[in-house]
Design an enzyme around this catalytic site. Structure first.
Site, PDB file in Angstrom:
ATOM      1  N   ASN A 197       0.776  -1.006  -0.085  1.00 14.78           N
ATOM      2  CA  ASN A 197      -0.315  -0.109   0.149  1.00 14.78           C
ATOM      3  C   ASN A 197       1.217   1.515   0.119  1.00 14.78           C
ATOM      4  O   ASN A 197       1.692   1.523   0.596  1.00 14.78           O
ATOM      5  CB  ASN A 197      -0.750   0.143   1.361  1.00 14.78           C
ATOM      6  CG  ASN A 197      -1.654   1.502   1.457  1.00 14.78           C
ATOM      7  OD1 ASN A 197      -2.552   1.261   0.422  1.00 14.78           O
ATOM      8  ND2 ASN A 197      -1.673   2.449   2.076  1.00 14.78           N
ATOM      9  N   GLU A 198       0.860   1.874  -1.044  1.00 12.47           N
ATOM     10  CA  GLU A 198       1.485   3.705  -1.155  1.00 12.47           C
ATOM     11  C   GLU A 198       3.083   3.856  -1.259  1.00 12.47           C
ATOM     12  O   GLU A 198       3.540   4.606  -0.816  1.00 12.47           O
ATOM     13  CB  GLU A 198       0.881   4.356  -0.092  1.00 12.47           C
ATOM     14  CG  GLU A 198      -1.113   4.546  -0.141  1.00 12.47           C
ATOM     15  CD  GLU A 198      -1.310   5.569  -0.121  1.00 12.47           C
ATOM     16  OE1 GLU A 198      -2.781   6.278   0.098  1.00 12.47           O
ATOM     17  OE2 GLU A 198      -0.920   6.287   1.251  1.00 12.47           O
TER      18      GLU A 198
END
Length: 801
Positions: A407-408
């Site tokens: 995630n990210e």
């Protein structure tokens, strides 16, 4: 035959004190049960218990050395959180350092005091940081230096409650000759035939001939010999029924049973349920960029998703029933995809079982989020070991359709100043573009893998480029008005959202005795986002006149604004299918009572956003959109059937007078979007007018009481500019219902059922009524219906003060 029994009788020891311990559990839950700490969810007690995460803790019990008639005895821990040393009768069994793995120790012939001593996660993280060097992250806490649920260290919606303990079950297994060490099921569909190929690893106590496997799927049985340490068994199921996502078909599940025999005697059994389906991820290029479309059984889908965080900051408290309730809520809201976010966990079997049954597609992140993760030892080996274990563990579930690397973090490397700070140090790229895709390709080739979210598919493009792959839309919440969602058509929106506080009864429980205000001490403590209240205030000011010192009004309007913001995005993006192929709202749930982006708050109460999702994610949606300066009514049809009917358009004054009307025919193909231009005479001329589009006879409409009617309401101005009449309506009650009859325009009517009774629940959220219309709201859990109380719990838009 292998025998398994739980290991009980645990005690928690710390600095000479001894407390009863519940396993599975954690230190915090044991301290809570003993009355040794206050509930960290209440008031500011979270800060008062911060010391718990910085101490060492020891769990103790006694392992009996009882002759069992078996050749080997194993002690099996399904989950240890996180860094621990296990000793038996003073003998070291092993040291562990990964919350996301299970552990097995040979204790044949051994017995005596069993001890599991947990180091402080902070101490371990700091030690690893000292070894591998500093790495940047979105938060100051050192979560990237050990394989533990990152959000234990706090997040912009979560408390900092750093856990330790035996968080998943412990058991003793006794066996002889051989056992099933690993079963890897490859489930495919080949020309209408369901195929289950079981790839089996066998552990032996000794070399022994005569080992065989028998696999059963339904009434189909196949046998195979075990050669060396493994075997493969292929079972074909003719005319297998396909497993479909909810809304597209049924979810048939097939019981698979694999038995290991020695001669004719059974030694071990493995049982799971599987579903037959084909899943693809279409990332082909086109004139608009690079797509990101899930394809199940040949059907291209607009994914109607929500992001899932751990449902409790103490995950051992999440029971099978709680998983099922929360996921049932998601399914009832029209959701068909759950993204298990990378700052959390690989969830328990109970989670994926429920998704299998409910037809909820699962996008599974590997547990990496918002930080640069070192690739040196001791982390690198742990990452591969946990990935291998969990990929195999979750493979049987048909609901699981996508593995996602992180995630990210790819975005963070490029955009958050990490590249310069790292100066060439490792940061996780080798995991996301190397280790993890290799593990998935080797072990689970039936499912697609994507390197991250967001990710544009190549370093030649910005990782969060909306024209390519997955996109996270956070500039709108952080800096802009939600109307700006309409400025882009990303290929797939994997995160976006807007904040609102939890339900009133949730606040009253979490902040007892506090005089509630947007900036009261407890409200600020339960607001973890950077400048969260400032962003809420600016978001409100763009649309509403907010009375000062009126908490109830502020609370209502922030709930309305959250629902409006998410609706603005989803309606726009769904109307651009198939260019945009999915939205995943941040977020479905909360792990404690907090102001956040959730649709369901930390006490399980549904915010107005939840009910709005039922409309937004219905199979059919009617929405008014702008196309090149002109208004159109977009009819979004996600059904497999053609949508034919009529839409009635009315231009109305806010005083209730009809100014113009017309009808138009709808003819929208299966899984298509149709657009009907709004005639010039029906376009609202200013803030005193609005447009209503109605279509009746629509069986796939969403929301309680929709009664087959779809409605879109378009106001050309913000609420602060609309001269609303003072709302006039009648209220009547009966057991289980509240009926409201409007005499004027009543916009965004909301019954806050928890104000009637903390256990009460309404079956719908925001409703807009035209003069003469009525709505009957179902209410559960309210034992003493009273019209005056119901009126006091009703809120709607009012003239600006």
């Amino acid at each position: 035959m292998l025998e398994a029994s739980p290991l009980d009788g645990w005690k928690l020891r710390h600095e000479g004190e001894e407390l009863p311990a519940v396993v599975p559990g954690c230190v915090h839950t044991d301290l809570l049960a003993a009355g040794a700490i206050s509930d960290p969810f209440v008031g500011s007690a979270e800060s008062e218990v911060a010391w718990v995460g910085r101490r060492e803790w020891t769990y103790e019990t006694h392992l009996p050395a009882v002759p069992s008639g078996h050749e080997q005895t194993d002690l099996v821990f399904d989950g240890l959180d996180t860094v621990a040393e296990i000793t038996l009768a003073g003998r070291l069994l092993g040291r562990v350092r990964n919350m996301h793995r299970s552990y097995r120790f040979d204790v044949t012939g051994l017995g005596g005091p069993l001890s599991v001593r947990f180091a402080s996660a902070y101490a371990e993280a700091e030690a690893v940081r000292g070894k591998v060097g500093d790495r940047p992250g979105a938060y100051a806490e050192p979560y990237q230096y050990l394989r533990k649920m990152a959000c234990s260290f706090g997040w912009d919606w979560g408390p900092t409650l750093v856990t330790a303990g035996i968080w998943r079950p412990v058991r003793v297994e006794r066996w002889s000759t051989a056992r099933l060490a690993r079963v890897r099921p490859l489930v495919t569909v080949e020309q209408g035939v369901g195929v289950v190929e079981l790839l089996v690893d066998v552990e032996r106590t000794r070399v022994q001939a005569g080992l065989t496997l028998e696999a059963r799927v339904g009434d189909r049985r196949v046998r195979a010999d075990v050669v060396g340490s493994g075997a493969a068994v292929r079972v074909e199921v003719p005319d297998a029924q396909l497993w479909w996502p909810r809304g597209c078909g049924e979810q048939p599940l097939y019981e698979v049973e694999l038995t290991l025999h020695h001669n004719s005697a059974p030694l071990d059994v493995w049982r799971r349920r599987v579903g037959f389906r084909r899943v693809e991820l279409d990332t082909s290029a086109d004139a608009r960029g690079t797509g990101f479309t899930l394809v199940v059984n040949g059907e291209r889908l607009f994914a109607r998703g929500v992001n899932w965080i751990p449902d409790d900051v103490f995950p051992s408290r999440v029971t099978r029933e709680r998983y099922r309730k929360r996921l049932r809520q998601a399914a009832d809201a029209g959701v068909d995809l759950i993204r298990v976010w990378g700052g959390g966990l690989y969830e328990s079997e109970d989670f994926y079982d429920a998704c299998d049954e409910l037809g909820l597609l699962v996008w599974q992140d590997f547990p990496f989020a918002c930080a640069a993760y070192p690739e040196e030892q001791p982390l690198r080996g742990e990452v591969e070991a946990e990935a291998r274990e969990n990929v195999v563990r979750l493979m049987p579930h048909p609901s699981l359709v996508l593995w996602n690397g992180n995630n990210e973090n790819l975005w963070g490397f490029r955009d958050w100043g990490w590249e310069e700070r790292l100066g060439g140090d490792s940061w996780g790229e080798g995991y996301y573009l190397g280790v993890l895709p290799r593990v998935v390709a080797e072990l689970d080739p039936t499912r697609p893998y994507t390197a991250g979210s967001p990710w544009s598919g190549s370093w030649s493009r910005h990782p969060n480029d909306p024209a390519h792959g997955t996109h996270h839309s956070w500039e709108v919440w952080n800096r802009q008005d939600y109307a700006d969602y309409r400025s882009e058509v990303p290929r797939f929106v994997a995160e976006f959202g807007w904040q609102a506080p939890p339900a009133h009864a949730t606040l009253r429980r979490a902040l007892p005795g506090e005089v509630l205000a947007a900036d009261s001490p407890g409200m600020l403590h339960h607001q973890k986002a950077e400048d969260g209240n400032g962003k809420l205030a600016r978001g409100l000011a763009r649309h509403f006149v907010v009375p000062e010192a009126d908490f109830d009004r502020w609370h209502y309007l922030t709930q309305v604004n959250q629902a409006r913001a998410v609706a603005t995005g989803i309606e726009h993006w769904r109307s651009h299918w198939p260019v945009c192929a999915g939205t995943i709202v941040w977020q479905l749930n909360d792990c404690w009572p907090v102001t956040s982006w959730s649709a369901i708050d930390g006490d399980g109460r549904e915010k107005p956003l939840y009910h709005e999702l039922r409309r937004l994610y219905a199979d059919r949606l009617l929405t008014v959109q702008e196309r090149e300066g002109r208004l159109v009514v977009a009819a979004v049809n996600q059904c497999a059937e053609r949508w034919e009917g009529t839409v009635t358009l009315r231009r109305l004054s806010v005083q209730g007078r009809e100014l113009a009307a017309a009808t138009a025919e709808l003819a929208v193909g299966a899984r298509e979007v149709g657009e009907t231009p709004v005639p010039a005479e029906l376009v609202p001329a200013g803030a005193e007018e609005f447009l209503v589009a109605d279509s009746r006879g629509c069986p796939r409409a969403g929301g309680a009481g929709s009664e087959g009617r779809l409605r879109a309401v378009h106001f050309p101005a913000s609420d602060r500019e609309v001269p609303y009449p003072r709302p006039e309506f009648e209220v009547s009650v009966a057991p289980g219902t509240v009926t409201v009859t409007a005499h004027t325009l009543v916009r965004d009517l909301l019954l806050q059922a928890d104000r009637l009774d903390p256990d009460a629940r309404a079956d719908r959220g925001l409703v807009t009524l035209l003069p003469g219309e009525r709505v009957t709201i179902g209410v559960e859990g309210w034992q003493t219906p009273d019209a005056a109380a119901a009126r006091a719990a009703l809120y709607c838009q009012e003239p600006a003060r």
